[in-house]
Structures are given as structure tokens and as C-alpha cells.
Design an enzyme around this catalytic site. Sequence first.
Site, PDB file in Angstrom:
ATOM      1  CB  SER A 255      93.191 -60.189  56.999  1.00 20.19           C
ATOM      2  OG  SER A 255      92.679 -60.339  58.307  1.00 20.19           O
ATOM      3  CE  LYS A 256      89.770 -54.378  52.617  1.00 18.61           C
ATOM      4  NZ  LYS A 256      88.754 -54.265  51.673  1.00 18.61           N
ATOM      5  NE  ARG A 257      88.326 -61.868  57.294  1.00 16.00           N
ATOM      6  CZ  ARG A 257      89.200 -62.849  57.406  1.00 16.00           C
ATOM      7  NH1 ARG A 257      89.329 -63.504  58.536  1.00 16.00           N
ATOM      8  NH2 ARG A 257      89.927 -63.200  56.379  1.00 16.00           N
ATOM      9  CD  GLN A 258      93.195 -60.754  63.412  1.00 18.86           C
ATOM     10  OE1 GLN A 258      93.936 -60.298  64.256  1.00 18.86           O
ATOM     11  NE2 GLN A 258      93.103 -62.040  63.194  1.00 18.86           N
ATOM     12  N   GLY A 259      91.939 -55.215  61.306  1.00 24.31           N
ATOM     13  CA  GLY A 259      92.371 -53.810  61.443  1.00 24.31           C
ATOM     14  C   GLY A 259      92.596 -53.181  60.089  1.00 24.31           C
TER      15      GLY A 259
END
Length: 487
Positions: A255-259
Site C-alpha cells: 500500500s501507498k502508506r508503506q512506500g
Amino acid sequence: MISEYPRVRFAPSPTGYLHIGGLRTALYNYLFAKQSGGKFILRIEDTDRTRYVPGAVENLISTLEWSGLHYDEGPGKEGEFGPYTQSERLHIYKEYTDKLLETGHAYCCFCSKERLDDLREGQKARNEQTVYDKHCLKLTKEEVTAKLASGTPYVVRMNVRHGSKVLVKDIIRGNIDFDTSIIDDQVLIKSDGFPTYHLANVVDDHLMKITHTIRGEEWLPSTPKHVLLYEAFGWEVPIFAHLPLLLNPDRSKLSKRQGDVAVEDYRSKGYLKEALINFISLLGWNAGDDREFYNMDELISSFSIERINKSGAVFNLEKLDWLNAEHLRSKTDLELAELLREELSEKQIPLDEKMDGEYFVKIVSCMKERVKFIKEIPVNAPYFFARPDSYEEKGIQKGWKEDTPGLLKAYMAKINSLEAPSKEDYETGLRSAAEENGVGAGKLIHPVRLVVSGVSSGPGLFEILDALGKEEVLYRIETGIQRLTKV
Ligand code: GLU
């Protein structure tokens, strides 16, 4: 067999950037097509108008082209099965929906949003499967005609016959049986007249003679609906391959949250397309050994759908960095020089007309072992692209002595006497100037480096001098003497 050679497609919805998972789907389709003499088709699935993002199609196409995944048929490369953009095929979906309505495999549904909401709430409260209750299937032909004539909004639904089984055959996952009772009477045509993904996808895969549907695992739950549609039309079902999920290192869904998840993010960070493609190829596939470095041709010959894993693939950025350095080193100086030129023009770094192809080759040959990314070259060695306007203080303290200007002048005389000095000539000249003046070579090496580059570390000094050329070297030494000699 539907077609002699495989025909596969990448069918993105233009909802923004190209996701790294999308690039993997495209890549596996591409590799499969190329290794079997088949065709790789790009189809734009843009029937969900609420999710449409202007510019997304152009972005998708340019990112695919940048990656080297050139499609054989698709927007702008029309083949015999076009158009390849679903919003341009609405009349086709209408024609096929009419067929399903005629054969009773589909029906018009006039239920209001309120009724559908109530139905769902009630089912949820009773812990039942939330599926449409086929209410409108009970309408008589006359009732349907009257409602249509009065302009009542409606959708077209698939008439799923409950109480049986539907078999999905998947190369990666084997055979999976689905109970039709859990399959909703899926909407095929929405009230805005646009088809849903399910209908358009099946109609197009059939009409475009797709032999293998290779896509992400998230589409597996849709597949029994698709198989039912193929059966309703009486069409041959393509071979399915659902690719494993991409996972963050903590095994949560990527997901975007982790990279970064957009291909363009990796592109703008300076990753080589060869490294990114290589990295992505290994997210869910390996050749059965521990080989990790591949170029595109090697991937085409080594890849096999049968060796795609079922379990999720972990996204490991360290491996991407490693592969980037490996691919960088595998390139010729000429290729690297071209990449450097592109980087400089992208960053709008002004260049001198004297900076020709040969100059760039010399720069990359000095720098390639010292960087992981091409974009580091102008950052780490700006002196190749502009004369230094200041000199590192620590270098001055350490290397600039009272006798330095005289030594530099002696070296300049040596250089001046040479016609077209080579790297070796610069070195011999420096050593003899030092010797003739009774000092060690270090007494010259450090100040020369300082005046030509402005800094006290970097690649081999004589390589720098050779790259810069006689005239420029003399100019920089002279300027350095003027600036640093205290009067
Ligand atoms: N339009 C779907 C997507 O955005 C395509 C799924 C499929 O390949 O069938 O990924």
C-alpha cells in the site's frame, strides 16, 4: 483452441497512475506473449465514469512504453479487433446484452435504491448472503415494456441460476469450484447505459480472441461470474492465471502508506527500467534456481506461467537497489552516456557545446563505479558540467601552501608543451614537475584536484583531467591560482 497463438491483454482502468502491481501484470502478459509468438494487447477499461481520471490513459501508455512493454494492439495501434477503449465500444455491449435478454440470461431491474438498501439491510440483519432477490425477474413482459416506455430508470442484471456449481480453471491455482448460490445477479448494464466491468471484460476478451486471462488475484472472486457469462453466451472460456498479491515487508497488502506504489515514482527516483522490470519479474516468479539478474530477452526465454507462485510476493526495496547497481554496471559506457545526457536535459542542467559524446563517455567511465544511480553523477561531480566557483575550505587548509602556485605553474608549463595530452601524459607531467621541483607528487595532486573540481575527493585525478581536456584544465588551474593566491 480459440487462436493458434496466444493472445493476452493488459486491461487497466485509467484511474490514475500505473501501480507497480499493474506493471507486473502487464509484464507477465508481455513475457508470455513474446515467448510464444503471441500478441500482447492493451485495452483501456474506462466504463466506470466515476473513477475516470483525465490524462491517466496517456500516462499509462507512456509508462508502459518507457518500461519497454510495447503492445502489439491497443489505442493508437489499432488492430483488427479495435477499438481498444471500452467507452468507444458501447454499441457492442448493447448488442450482446440484448442477446442475453432474449435468451433469459439477463433481465431488466427497476428496483429503486431505497428498495435495494432495505433488502441489503434486512439480509445483513438476518445474517444472510447479501444478494439481489430477483424481484424484477417476476415482472411480466408487458410490465417490463410499460416501465421501459415510461422511462423508469433500470439496470440489466445477469440471471444466475442458483443451486449449482461453476468451475474456474486457473493455471496457478488449479481448479476452483464456486457455488452459484453465493453469486449475485450481477449488474451488467448500469442505469447510465454503461456496461459494468464484468460484462465489458467478458465480451471484449471473447471478441478480441483472448486465449489467456492473466491478471491480479483481486479479480479471482469475479471469475465465476465471468465463467457464467461465457457459458450464457455459449463461448469458449479463456485460460485463467491469477497472479499473487504484492505484499509489504510486514506481509500486509502493498500500500501507498508503506512506500511508493506508482511506477512513475520509481522512474523519477532514477531507477533504470531494466532494474525495475527485473525486480518486478521476480515478484511471484522464479526460474527454479537462485538466479536474480535478467535482462528482458533473458526474461522472455526463461519465464513460465507454470512457475508463478500462489503465495504473496514481498516487495523488497533493497533488492531493487542492488539490481539497479547491477544493471548500471552491465551497461556500456556509450549507453550510460546517453542516460546521463537524458538526465541532464530532464534536470535542465545547462551544457556547454564542447560537451560532446566522447566527453560524456569519459564522465561515465570515471563515475560508474562510484554511483548506484545516474542521477547521482551531476550531484556528486558537478565540476564536469560547470567550472567550480568556490573551493572546499578543508582542501585549502590541507593542500594549499606557499609554494603551491609555483608548482602549479610548473605543471601548467608541462601540460602546455603537450599536443593532445592523454591520461598518462597528465600523470607523467605531474610527476616530473614535482620531481624537478624537489617535492612529492602529493604536493601537486591535491591542489590540482582542488582547483579543477572545487573539492578534495572524487574519481581518479588524471581521469578527470583527461575528461576536461587541456584547455579547460589550464583555465581552471590558472583561475585557481588567481583566486587562492593571497596578495
Ligand atoms: N480493469 C481491470 C483492472 O483495472 C482489469 C481486470 C482484468 O484484467 O480482468 O485491473
